[in-house]
Design an enzyme around this catalytic site. Structure first.
Site, PDB file in Angstrom:
ATOM      1  N   ARG A 185      -8.383  -0.068   6.813  1.00  0.00           N
ATOM      2  CA  ARG A 185      -7.109  -0.790   6.928  1.00  0.00           C
ATOM      3  C   ARG A 185      -7.278  -1.999   7.847  1.00  0.00           C
ATOM      4  O   ARG A 185      -8.124  -2.019   8.732  1.00  0.00           O
ATOM      5  CB  ARG A 185      -6.017   0.121   7.481  1.00  0.00           C
ATOM      6  CG  ARG A 185      -5.634   1.287   6.585  1.00  0.00           C
ATOM      7  CD  ARG A 185      -4.438   2.025   7.155  1.00  0.00           C
ATOM      8  NE  ARG A 185      -4.045   3.171   6.330  1.00  0.00           N
ATOM      9  CZ  ARG A 185      -4.496   4.405   6.512  1.00  0.00           C
ATOM     10  NH1 ARG A 185      -5.364   4.650   7.497  1.00  0.00           N
ATOM     11  NH2 ARG A 185      -4.118   5.392   5.729  1.00  0.00           N
ATOM     12  N   LYS A 226      -2.732   4.212  11.969  1.00  0.00           N
ATOM     13  CA  LYS A 226      -1.556   4.628  11.206  1.00  0.00           C
ATOM     14  C   LYS A 226      -1.289   6.125  11.324  1.00  0.00           C
ATOM     15  O   LYS A 226      -0.138   6.536  11.488  1.00  0.00           O
ATOM     16  CB  LYS A 226      -1.731   4.243   9.731  1.00  0.00           C
ATOM     17  CG  LYS A 226      -0.526   4.558   8.857  1.00  0.00           C
ATOM     18  CD  LYS A 226      -0.730   4.050   7.450  1.00  0.00           C
ATOM     19  CE  LYS A 226       0.498   4.339   6.580  1.00  0.00           C
ATOM     20  NZ  LYS A 226       0.328   3.810   5.197  1.00  0.00           N
ATOM     21  N   HIS A 250      -5.039  -5.318   1.767  1.00  0.00           N
ATOM     22  CA  HIS A 250      -4.905  -4.133   0.921  1.00  0.00           C
ATOM     23  C   HIS A 250      -5.495  -4.367  -0.466  1.00  0.00           C
ATOM     24  O   HIS A 250      -5.891  -3.405  -1.136  1.00  0.00           O
ATOM     25  CB  HIS A 250      -3.429  -3.722   0.821  1.00  0.00           C
ATOM     26  CG  HIS A 250      -3.124  -2.465   1.570  1.00  0.00           C
ATOM     27  ND1 HIS A 250      -3.318  -2.354   2.928  1.00  0.00           N
ATOM     28  CD2 HIS A 250      -2.678  -1.250   1.155  1.00  0.00           C
ATOM     29  CE1 HIS A 250      -2.976  -1.139   3.309  1.00  0.00           C
ATOM     30  NE2 HIS A 250      -2.594  -0.442   2.257  1.00  0.00           N
ATOM     31  N   ARG A 282      -9.024  -3.323  -0.040  1.00  0.00           N
ATOM     32  CA  ARG A 282      -9.067  -1.854   0.077  1.00  0.00           C
ATOM     33  C   ARG A 282      -8.889  -1.215  -1.289  1.00  0.00           C
ATOM     34  O   ARG A 282      -9.596  -0.271  -1.651  1.00  0.00           O
ATOM     35  CB  ARG A 282      -7.970  -1.421   1.053  1.00  0.00           C
ATOM     36  CG  ARG A 282      -7.801   0.084   1.282  1.00  0.00           C
ATOM     37  CD  ARG A 282      -6.749   0.259   2.370  1.00  0.00           C
ATOM     38  NE  ARG A 282      -6.174   1.585   2.421  1.00  0.00           N
ATOM     39  CZ  ARG A 282      -6.620   2.586   3.167  1.00  0.00           C
ATOM     40  NH1 ARG A 282      -7.694   2.406   3.906  1.00  0.00           N
ATOM     41  NH2 ARG A 282      -6.014   3.763   3.190  1.00  0.00           N
ATOM     42  N   HIS A 306      -6.416   9.205   4.064  1.00  0.00           N
ATOM     43  CA  HIS A 306      -5.068   9.694   3.793  1.00  0.00           C
ATOM     44  C   HIS A 306      -4.914  11.147   4.233  1.00  0.00           C
ATOM     45  O   HIS A 306      -5.824  11.959   4.039  1.00  0.00           O
ATOM     46  CB  HIS A 306      -4.754   9.587   2.298  1.00  0.00           C
ATOM     47  CG  HIS A 306      -4.521   8.182   1.844  1.00  0.00           C
ATOM     48  ND1 HIS A 306      -4.569   7.805   0.523  1.00  0.00           N
ATOM     49  CD2 HIS A 306      -4.239   7.045   2.535  1.00  0.00           C
ATOM     50  CE1 HIS A 306      -4.329   6.508   0.420  1.00  0.00           C
ATOM     51  NE2 HIS A 306      -4.132   6.034   1.632  1.00  0.00           N
ATOM     52  N   TYR A 318      -2.616   5.091  -7.195  1.00  0.00           N
ATOM     53  CA  TYR A 318      -3.893   4.637  -7.745  1.00  0.00           C
ATOM     54  C   TYR A 318      -4.113   5.123  -9.177  1.00  0.00           C
ATOM     55  O   TYR A 318      -5.105   4.754  -9.814  1.00  0.00           O
ATOM     56  CB  TYR A 318      -5.046   5.101  -6.859  1.00  0.00           C
ATOM     57  CG  TYR A 318      -4.985   4.520  -5.465  1.00  0.00           C
ATOM     58  CD1 TYR A 318      -4.986   3.151  -5.272  1.00  0.00           C
ATOM     59  CD2 TYR A 318      -4.893   5.343  -4.350  1.00  0.00           C
ATOM     60  CE1 TYR A 318      -4.906   2.607  -4.000  1.00  0.00           C
ATOM     61  CE2 TYR A 318      -4.815   4.817  -3.077  1.00  0.00           C
ATOM     62  CZ  TYR A 318      -4.815   3.448  -2.908  1.00  0.00           C
ATOM     63  OH  TYR A 318      -4.732   2.917  -1.647  1.00  0.00           O
TER      64      TYR A 318
END
Length: 529
Positions: free
Chosen positions: A366, A391, A464, A467, A490, A499
């Site tokens: 990130r 995060k 992003h 990513r 995650h 995704y």
């Protein structure tokens, strides 16, 4: 001050030596027009009224206006009047005292300075302090331009260039008003405010030391709004919210005050539905749909808080509706051809940009984690990067590939500035002061735009996209979803649902056959139609 006839005669004598005959005759004609206009206006000395009239007497011709301004600049220099252009800037700004003269003058001062002082002395000290913290020449030039604009305001408002706190406050109010009316751009509004904050600190302490300056720092000083603001922030702290969440709500509070032109507690109490709608409309012009959803949600809670604490006469939270945000979105990414375009651009760009982009493009990190990357998180011997994600707060271990490792090494050895004391962060500003970066969006957008790369399924240009490009490559290789989840860091499996849109082959297998649409599959009469 000399009369206009003497000034023009002196100027023509000087120009006759410097200019070619044809140019001299042209300049002489324009000066004659200026004298004629002065006679018509019954003005014997140069003044702002005469200069404004002559500047506007252009008959719609840009060339004529340019020549008029050039003549006025030369007259102003001879007369030493420090008059202003139609845009509110000096034709010829007053000379700044030298550092030595400014230091001698300030040695006799008691800080904070309570009386009036020549603003040029404070500007000279301010520029000296900005150079001491090694700001770039262009940044110092922007600050100096803003401070000259402040001096021009003092001339226009008070007829002199003497500094006073009241003058600063009035300048800031005018600056805010011009920004709200769209007369100046946002970057100009910000630099004017920053420069004013800097010179105010010099007037209070004698020096300026680098710190982050909020563009809303001086919005709430009057009208009792600061007490409401402090109470609101205290209530957020009592809820044990994270600093980033409090900072965002603080931004919405201050922006609402600014956009709604709320200047006092009384104005806050009489806030109307129409005013709230205008504020939300202003936010809509500045924010994308997802950001607007967050901002309006905060506004709703803030308006309810203001009503519950007696700061508004009625509950205005019900007049706002959050915009619909489609959660099941299609994820944008770079295909192979456009990824090569970006990499080709990065190979010829700054080493810092290349290293940061590869961390997102190859490892899927990130933006905030890349900006916060520290030296002690890179295991050069074990070829690992070990971080705690900003995060989620969860630890994450990623492989340090040779491509990424070499890019980081090249940046550290050949481009990264040295700092004292040494900074623990890998990626720093290119120009002083050498703090760590706060975001990657500008460099990612620049890389995508300047490489002429096209984004598949979207227009986003932030980190992003890099990513998500890495995720697309893993899906192409049939990497299991759990591995992708672990690589991205995650903690919630539902985070990977977006995704699915990138798995084109699997989506084709799930598609429905449309060949029967429009064909009749029943028998009977009109009752079956």
């Amino acid at each position: 001050m000399k009369d206009m006839q003497s000034i023009v005669s002196l100027l023509l004598r000087d120009l006759k030596v410097k200019l070619k005959p044809s140019t001299y005759q042209s300049r002489q004609a324009y000066l004659k027009q200026l004298l004629n206009l002065a006679n018509q206006m019954k003005l014997s000395e140069p003044c702002q009224k005469l200069f404004d009239a002559f500047a506007n007497d252009d008959h719609g011709s840009k060339e004529r206006r340019s020549m008029h301004l050039q003549v006025l600049k030369q007259v102003d220099k001879i007369a030493g009047t420090y008059l202003l252009t139609p845009e509110g800037q000096f034709f010829n700004p007053p000379d700044l005292p030298s550092n030595g003269d400014a230091n001698k003058a300030l040695e006799r001062m008691v800080f904070p300075i309570s009386g009036s002082i020549d603003s040029g002395i404070l500007i000279s000290r301010t520029i000296e302090d900005l150079k001491a913290i090694r700001l770039s020449k262009s940044s110092i030039g922007q600050y100096l331009h803003a401070l000259r604009y402040f001096q021009a305001f003092l001339i226009r408002k008070y007829g002199n260039i003497m500094y006073s706190p009241q003058g600063c406050q009035e300048f800031l109010e005018e600056n805010d008003l011009k920004y709200r009316k769209g007369l100046i751009k946002e970057w100009r509004w910000k630099i004017n405010r920053k420069a004013t904050v800097v010179i105010m600190e010099v007037a209070i302490t004698g020096h300026y030391y680098w710190k982050k300056i909020s563009p809303f720092e001086l919005v709430l000083n009057e009208g009792g709004l600061e007490s409401i603001h402090k109470e609101y922030i205290s209530s957020l702290n009592a809820e044990n919210l994270s600093p980033s969440t409090i900072s965002l709500r603080d931004y919405v509070f201050r922006s609402m005050i600014s956009l709604g032109e709320i200047s006092s507690k009384e104005a806050m109490f009489s806030l109307s539905y129409e005013s709230v709608q205008c504020i939300s409309k202003s936010f809509a012009e500045k924010c994308c749909i997802s950001s607007l959803h967050t901002v309006l949600n905060i506004m709703i809670n803030l308006l309810r808080w203001l009503w519950e604490h007696g700061y508004t006469q009625k509950d205005l939270s019900g007049c706002l509706l959050k915009p619909f945000v489609q959660r099941g979105r299609i994820v944008p990414y770079l295909d192979h051809e456009n990824e090569e375009k970006v990499l080709e651009y990065l190979n010829g760009s700054f080493l810092r940009e290349r290293a940061m982009a590869l961390l997102a493009l190859r490892l899927g990190m990130r933006s905030i984690d890349i900006c916060n990357l520290r030296f002690d998180e890179i295991d050069w011997y074990g070829d690992r990067i070990r971080i705690h994600q900003h995060k989620t707060g969860e630890p994450l271990v990623l492989p340090l590939t040779s491509e990424v490792g070499n890019a980081i090494y090249d940046y550290i050895i050949n481009e990264r500035p040295s700092t004292s004391p040494p900074s623990p962060f890998v990626f720093l500003n290119r120009f002083a002061p050498y703090h760590k970066l706060g975001k990657m969006y500008p460099l990612c957008r620049r890389a995508i735009e300047l490489s002429n790369a096209s984004i598949v399924d979207g227009k986003h240009k932030g980190s992003h996209v890099f990513r998500q490009t890495m995720v697309h490559r893993l899906l192409e290789k049939n990497v299991p979803h759990q591995v992708i989840t672990d690589t991205l860091g995650h903690t919630d499996k539902n985070s990977d649902k977006c995704y699915i849109s990138m798995e084109a082959q699997m989506l084709r297998m799930c598609s429905l056959d449309l060949q029967d649409i429009g064909q009749k599959h029943w028998n009977g009469g009109t009752a079956n139609v």
